[in-house]
Design an enzyme around this catalytic site. Structure first.
Site, PDB file in Angstrom:
ATOM      1  N   PHE A 102      40.837   6.091  40.729  1.00  3.90           N
ATOM      2  CA  PHE A 102      42.256   6.496  40.772  1.00  3.90           C
ATOM      3  C   PHE A 102      42.339   7.986  40.390  1.00  3.90           C
ATOM      4  CE2 PHE A 102      42.027   2.065  39.318  1.00  3.90           C
ATOM      5  CZ  PHE A 102      42.779   1.405  40.281  1.00  3.90           C
ATOM      6  N   ASP A 112      40.164   7.408  45.386  1.00  7.74           N
ATOM      7  CA  ASP A 112      41.607   7.173  45.415  1.00  7.74           C
ATOM      8  C   ASP A 112      41.953   6.595  46.774  1.00  7.74           C
ATOM      9  OD1 ASP A 112      44.119   8.476  43.559  1.00  7.74           O
ATOM     10  OD2 ASP A 112      44.642   7.825  45.587  1.00  7.74           O
ATOM     11  N   SER A 113      42.956   5.718  46.817  1.00  9.12           N
ATOM     12  CA  SER A 113      43.308   5.116  48.114  1.00  9.12           C
ATOM     13  C   SER A 113      44.054   6.105  49.006  1.00  9.12           C
ATOM     14  CB  SER A 113      44.151   3.853  47.908  1.00  9.12           C
ATOM     15  OG  SER A 113      45.293   4.182  47.159  1.00  9.12           O
ATOM     16  N   ASP A 141      42.152   4.819  35.729  1.00 10.96           N
ATOM     17  CA  ASP A 141      43.503   5.322  35.403  1.00 10.96           C
ATOM     18  C   ASP A 141      44.476   4.944  36.515  1.00 10.96           C
ATOM     19  OD1 ASP A 141      45.601   6.677  34.222  1.00 10.96           O
ATOM     20  OD2 ASP A 141      45.013   8.627  34.995  1.00 10.96           O
ATOM     21  N   CYS A 169      49.567   3.219  32.102  1.00 14.69           N
ATOM     22  CA  CYS A 169      50.733   4.081  31.907  1.00 14.69           C
ATOM     23  C   CYS A 169      52.022   3.288  32.098  1.00 14.69           C
ATOM     24  CB  CYS A 169      50.680   5.293  32.839  1.00 14.69           C
ATOM     25  SG  CYS A 169      50.625   4.850  34.575  1.00 14.69           S
TER      26      CYS A 169
HETATM   27  N1  SAH Z   1      43.854   9.930  37.014  1.00 14.37           N
HETATM   28  C1  SAH Z   1      44.791  10.736  37.748  1.00 14.37           C
HETATM   29  C2  SAH Z   1      46.146  10.092  37.888  1.00 14.37           C
HETATM   30  C3  SAH Z   1      46.129   8.732  38.541  1.00 14.37           C
HETATM   31  S1  SAH Z   1      47.637   8.273  39.263  1.00 14.37           S
HETATM   32  C4  SAH Z   1      44.890  12.119  37.105  1.00 14.37           C
HETATM   33  O1  SAH Z   1      44.235  12.361  36.081  1.00 14.37           O
HETATM   34  O2  SAH Z   1      45.609  12.971  37.631  1.00 14.37           O
HETATM   35  C5  SAH Z   1      47.217   6.839  40.122  1.00 14.37           C
HETATM   36  C6  SAH Z   1      46.480   7.070  41.444  1.00 14.37           C
HETATM   37  O3  SAH Z   1      46.076   5.792  41.916  1.00 14.37           O
HETATM   38  C7  SAH Z   1      47.314   7.673  42.570  1.00 14.37           C
HETATM   39  O4  SAH Z   1      46.712   8.853  43.009  1.00 14.37           O
HETATM   40  C8  SAH Z   1      47.292   6.609  43.682  1.00 14.37           C
HETATM   41  O5  SAH Z   1      47.156   7.163  44.992  1.00 14.37           O
HETATM   42  C9  SAH Z   1      46.076   5.809  43.332  1.00 14.37           C
HETATM   43  N2  SAH Z   1      46.060   4.403  43.785  1.00 14.37           N
HETATM   44  C10 SAH Z   1      47.077   3.523  43.821  1.00 14.37           C
HETATM   45  N3  SAH Z   1      46.648   2.310  44.212  1.00 14.37           N
HETATM   46  C11 SAH Z   1      45.313   2.428  44.440  1.00 14.37           C
HETATM   47  C12 SAH Z   1      44.289   1.515  44.838  1.00 14.37           C
HETATM   48  N4  SAH Z   1      44.566   0.230  45.112  1.00 14.37           N
HETATM   49  N5  SAH Z   1      43.012   1.966  44.951  1.00 14.37           N
HETATM   50  C13 SAH Z   1      42.724   3.263  44.673  1.00 14.37           C
HETATM   51  N6  SAH Z   1      43.658   4.158  44.288  1.00 14.37           N
HETATM   52  C14 SAH Z   1      44.934   3.756  44.164  1.00 14.37           C
END
Ligand code: SAH
Length: 395
Positions: free
Chosen positions: A230, A252-253, A299, A339
């Site tokens: 993520f 990230d997705s 995260d 969060c």
């Molecule tokens: N760790 C990051 C913030 C994460 S926000 C930082 O430090 O800036 C959460 C992220 O999860 C987003 O970018 C979103 O696109 C991603 N996300 C949401 N669902 C997901 C999934 N099923 N698999 C992978 N990524 C995902």
């Protein structure tokens, strides 16, 4: 001064206001003056006609969000005072001013006495997000106050309230500049560079709330293989690289997030072959990958936006963390976060505990993490504590 239209509370319902809690719930209200519109300023009185507070009225379970517990006018002076106080606090904690950092949260809603308002400051650009109609209606005055407080340090003000104003209000804000105009540009966090895209990025463009937790991760990265799950714009990844990680995988997705991550890594470590990024669903990636890591960051986005979906969210955290524990090498470290405001520290810890047990790993808690000081919690509003993290040593 002329008073605002009135909201009266039921007998005995003023206790929380007297303890400076900034929200008034619908169940506490007995009577509201006629003709009030969503977002109007109101004065709150108890059943004895005693003045209690001034705030914004809204439809929904929270009827009033309080701006002042004193009888006063909510005018430009008010906004200047509040923003100046928020700015001074950021200066006092050395976030506003130093050469290696030009990004901080300037206003954190209730934490800064301004419920419904978020302002992030990115190298001269203030990105505003209004979460209530009342705040949205004051956006011009807020912009003027920002200009007064920051002077030449302020280049632009961008309003990013599209999507954050309650849908039921019928107001349909469009994102746009309230003052000046600028292309997205490079910001600095602890000396590391990244591009902020406030036009298209999630939230206000970058997750500022992980600054200190990223620093901690940097400290543990030397010689380790790191998975940043993520990753969004890659914050944890470039800290890991600076910390001396031998390999970093960012996942990230969102393919847009992956593109920005690659750009940000390139900006800090041009041509560095230690980093690879994957646009892939987290569960799919973890299921398919045979690779094990020395350090994993989990995260995810908020799994529970409200209490009703808490059970499902906790199941999600258990499932995700079990996968994390399965992919970590003996002697590895897991940084795991939630969060979701609706998930308590205890609930989250229990979910991670169940995940560890299900994965059959021996785990020690090294650190319990939270949000940084520029996301302060109003002591009278414990609900403001939302970010929870655990750093775990996995045998
Ligand atoms: N760790 C990051 C913030 C994460 S926000 C930082 O430090 O800036 C959460 C992220 O999860 C987003 O970018 C979103 O696109 C991603 N996300 C949401 N669902 C997901 C999934 N099923 N698999 C992978 N990524 C995902």
């Amino acid at each position: 001064m002329i008073d605002y239209p009135k909201v009266y509370l039921r007998k005995g319902k003023e206790h929380s206001v007297k303890r400076f809690h900034p929200w008034i719930f619908s169940g506490a209200v007995s009577k509201v003056d006629e003709g009030l519109q969503e977002g109007d300023l109101v004065s709150v009185y108890n059943d004895q006609n005693e003045f209690l507070a001034i705030g914004h009225i809204s439809i929904g379970s929270i009827v009033v969000r309080i701006l002042s517990f004193e009888k006063r006018e909510i005018n430009l002076n008010f906004w200047v005072e509040k923003i100046r106080s928020a700015c001074e606090m950021r200066r006092a904690i050395s976030l506003y001013g130093p050469e290696n950092n030009n990004v901080f949260r300037l206003v954190h809603g209730e934490g800064d006495g301004l419920p419904g308002l978020i302002i992030d400051f990115y190298a001269g650009t203030a990105v505003i997000q209004c979460h209530s109609v009342g705040m949205y209606l004051h956006r011009e005055e807020i912009t003027e106050a920002l200009q007064t407080v920051f002077g030449e340090d302020l280049v632009t003000v961008f309003d990013k309230s599209e999507g954050t104003i309650p849908f039921k209000s019928g107001i349909e804000p469009k994102n746009g500049y309230l003052f000046g105009e600028a292309e997205s540009f490079t910001a600095l966090e602890n000396g590391l560079k990244f591009n902020v895209d406030w036009l298209k990025g999630q939230k206000t463009g970058f997750f500022i709330d992980q600054r200190e937790n990223r620093s901690l991760l940097e400290h543990y990265s030397k010689g380790r293989s790191v998975l940043n799950m993520f990753c969004y714009t890659g914050g944890f990844s470039f800290y890991a690289m600076r910390g001396g990680a031998e390999l970093v995988h960012s996942v990230d997705s969102s393919s847009r997030a992956i593109d920005i991550t690659k750009e940000n890594v390139e900006l800090n470590f041009p041509g560095d072959k230690r980093h690879e990024a994957f646009a892939e669903d987290a569960f799919k990636f973890l299921d398919q990958s045979s690779q094990k890591y020395d350090l994993i960051v989990l995260d995810p986005p908020a799994f529970a936006k409200h209490k009703k979906v808490l059970d499902n969210a906790l199941k999600g955290y258990k499932r995700l963390n079990k996968k994390g524990f399965e992919q970590i090498k003996p002697g590895g470290i897991l940084f795991t976060f939630s969060c979701s405001q609706a998930v308590s520290k205890e609930d989250f810890r229990k979910a991670v505990f169940v995940a560890a047990a299900n994965a059959g790993r021996t785990v020690r808690v090294l650190h319990q993490l939270t949000q940084p000081a520029d996301h302060p919690v109003n002591i009278y509003h414990p609900e403001g504590e939302y970010l929870k993290g655990l750093v775990l040593y996995v045998e």
